[in-house]
Write an enzyme that holds these catalytic residues in place. Sequence first.
Site, PDB file in Angstrom:
ATOM      1  N   PHE A  95     113.718   2.991  -8.010  1.00  0.00           N
ATOM      2  CA  PHE A  95     113.680   2.024  -9.115  1.00  0.00           C
ATOM      3  C   PHE A  95     114.517   0.773  -8.870  1.00  0.00           C
ATOM      4  O   PHE A  95     114.385  -0.204  -9.594  1.00  0.00           O
ATOM      5  CB  PHE A  95     114.204   2.685 -10.397  1.00  0.00           C
ATOM      6  CG  PHE A  95     113.562   4.000 -10.714  1.00  0.00           C
ATOM      7  CD1 PHE A  95     112.211   4.055 -11.014  1.00  0.00           C
ATOM      8  CD2 PHE A  95     114.304   5.178 -10.707  1.00  0.00           C
ATOM      9  CE1 PHE A  95     111.611   5.267 -11.304  1.00  0.00           C
ATOM     10  CE2 PHE A  95     113.706   6.391 -10.988  1.00  0.00           C
ATOM     11  CZ  PHE A  95     112.349   6.437 -11.288  1.00  0.00           C
ATOM     12  N   ALA A  96     115.434   0.846  -7.897  1.00  0.00           N
ATOM     13  CA  ALA A  96     116.392  -0.261  -7.779  1.00  0.00           C
ATOM     14  C   ALA A  96     116.891  -0.435  -6.357  1.00  0.00           C
ATOM     15  O   ALA A  96     116.667   0.418  -5.503  1.00  0.00           O
ATOM     16  CB  ALA A  96     117.576   0.029  -8.701  1.00  0.00           C
ATOM     17  N   ASP A 130     117.926  15.234  -9.962  1.00  0.00           N
ATOM     18  CA  ASP A 130     117.437  14.638  -8.706  1.00  0.00           C
ATOM     19  C   ASP A 130     118.545  14.724  -7.646  1.00  0.00           C
ATOM     20  O   ASP A 130     118.805  13.745  -6.936  1.00  0.00           O
ATOM     21  CB  ASP A 130     117.001  13.184  -8.941  1.00  0.00           C
ATOM     22  CG  ASP A 130     116.103  12.662  -7.822  1.00  0.00           C
ATOM     23  OD1 ASP A 130     115.574  13.493  -7.047  1.00  0.00           O
ATOM     24  OD2 ASP A 130     115.940  11.440  -7.708  1.00  0.00           O
ATOM     25  N   VAL A 188     122.582  -2.461   0.721  1.00  0.00           N
ATOM     26  CA  VAL A 188     123.037  -1.220   1.361  1.00  0.00           C
ATOM     27  C   VAL A 188     122.142  -0.020   1.033  1.00  0.00           C
ATOM     28  O   VAL A 188     122.267   1.035   1.647  1.00  0.00           O
ATOM     29  CB  VAL A 188     124.510  -0.878   1.001  1.00  0.00           C
ATOM     30  CG1 VAL A 188     125.462  -1.858   1.637  1.00  0.00           C
ATOM     31  CG2 VAL A 188     124.722  -0.790  -0.501  1.00  0.00           C
ATOM     32  N   GLY A 189     121.254  -0.181   0.097  1.00  0.00           N
ATOM     33  CA  GLY A 189     120.391   0.950  -0.248  1.00  0.00           C
ATOM     34  C   GLY A 189     119.194   0.521  -1.080  1.00  0.00           C
ATOM     35  O   GLY A 189     119.255  -0.467  -1.810  1.00  0.00           O
ATOM     36  N   LYS A 190     118.118   1.302  -0.931  1.00  0.00           N
ATOM     37  CA  LYS A 190     116.893   0.986  -1.674  1.00  0.00           C
ATOM     38  C   LYS A 190     116.380   2.284  -2.258  1.00  0.00           C
ATOM     39  O   LYS A 190     116.162   3.246  -1.503  1.00  0.00           O
ATOM     40  CB  LYS A 190     115.866   0.403  -0.695  1.00  0.00           C
ATOM     41  CG  LYS A 190     115.157  -0.786  -1.217  1.00  0.00           C
ATOM     42  CD  LYS A 190     114.313  -1.440  -0.149  1.00  0.00           C
ATOM     43  CE  LYS A 190     113.546  -2.557  -0.821  1.00  0.00           C
ATOM     44  NZ  LYS A 190     112.893  -3.417   0.060  1.00  0.00           N
TER      45      LYS A 190
HETATM   46  N1  ADE Z   1     124.601   3.229  -1.902  1.00  0.00           N
HETATM   47  C1  ADE Z   1     124.246   3.445  -3.164  1.00  0.00           C
HETATM   48  N2  ADE Z   1     125.293   3.313  -3.967  1.00  0.00           N
HETATM   49  C2  ADE Z   1     126.330   2.973  -3.200  1.00  0.00           C
HETATM   50  C3  ADE Z   1     127.708   2.732  -3.444  1.00  0.00           C
HETATM   51  N3  ADE Z   1     128.181   2.789  -4.672  1.00  0.00           N
HETATM   52  N4  ADE Z   1     128.510   2.476  -2.422  1.00  0.00           N
HETATM   53  C4  ADE Z   1     128.003   2.448  -1.182  1.00  0.00           C
HETATM   54  N5  ADE Z   1     126.733   2.663  -0.884  1.00  0.00           N
HETATM   55  C5  ADE Z   1     125.897   2.932  -1.879  1.00  0.00           C
END
Ligand code: ADE
Length: 441
Positions: free
Chosen positions: A118-119, A242, A113-115
């Site tokens: 660092f992770a 940040d 769901v996300g980039k």
């Molecule tokens: N993207 C980064 N962290 C998240 C989270 N805890 N829930 C949904 N999307 C995210």
Amino acid sequence: MFMCSCHEDECNLKFALQELRNPGGPDTTIVALASLLPPVVIAVAVISIFYCYRIHRKIKLDKKWESNQKCIKHPNMECSIMLDDDRSDISSTCANNLNHNTELLPIELDTLVGKGRFAEVYKAKLKQNTSDQFETVAVKIFPYEEYASWKMEKEIFSDINLKHENVLQFLTAEERKTDIGKQYWLITAFHSKGNLQEYLTRHIISWEDLLLLGGSLARGVAHLHSDHTPCGRPKTPIVHRDLKSSNILVKNDLTCCLCDFGLSLWLDPSLSVDDLANSGQVGTARYMAPEVLESRINLENMESFKQTDVYSMALVLWEITSRCNAVGEVKDYEPPFGTKVREHPCVESMKDNVLRDRGRPEISNSWLNHQGIQLVCETITECWDHDPEARLTAQCVAERFNELENLDRISERSCSEEKNTRRLYRKHKQVKYALQILCLK
Ligand code: ADE
């Protein structure tokens, strides 16, 4: 005090002090005692006053703590802020960050769901051992090389005083051995609406939504910066360093929670100027305050770090406002300084905009036709002031949003009262008209 004034060899061979004593002068012991007495008395007095003050303060804090513990049991009272009221919160029956089990949680990774820098973040299923049921969680996975970022964020999250409804709820941290090597995990609550940048890209928001998003963002930052918890317990202030719309998540009730604490810093009073100087110029160039861009933070004053967060928060508040239908015609989402710089601008190009040209995102005149938006824009302008000392504190911004929310509620009530009066008046006229018709008949 005494001088030998004879000149022959060994003339002071039989020197004896008592013979030299001035028989008529004051006794040296009395002189010594008399001169030592006042500082001793003052020192004893100061120590006693300080001791009494500490005892008094401890009693006061204990009382406050006790009364707040009572509040927690009565969620309608002010301190219910410490309780989890969002339905997306992870239930405490599964696990929590105080659980020191070495066993890994039964987690099944789902979609990416996300980039980040660092992770990567995955949506995941946290299975209940006894059944097919599961809870949805987010897993942030750091590769082996990013151990330092994982450790920093884990430590910040493990600060029990960080827990707040506007800070991402932390579950636990794990070290996992996989086929592709060692990984480091952070397991947190999952928020299906995603981050604020994604949300604003996809949605135009109402004035009420702006109050919810902006107010909760300011309350989250104010909590981070605060030296006490909402229940009065002492807390070490934290700076995020940040803040940006992609590091803020939108909860189901349309309030914000802060995440991504990999660059955060505890403002511990024991930190020296050198420690602070070594922490360097960090963050995302687009959101960097002018003094960060030119590496001229006042390291003598811890408040300077909070002031840089307030500048970044102002840019996020501007992003929220730019997508609110109360400003008139709403344009497509654009990040702050959107068209003026590249997608990932470097420090030098931001310096040209923010320092040389003193540029800030545009607040067009049409926005100011709405009284509430006008007040929000005044707050934004005060938060992105070039002079860090002139900026508002996050606490002050949170209070302003609280006032706006109260004003909104009052005006809604008076509107509905007005509507009721008008409805009654119309009813009265209709009855009168019906009676007239009846009389005529
Ligand atoms: N993207 C980064 N962290 C998240 C989270 N805890 N829930 C949904 N999307 C995210």
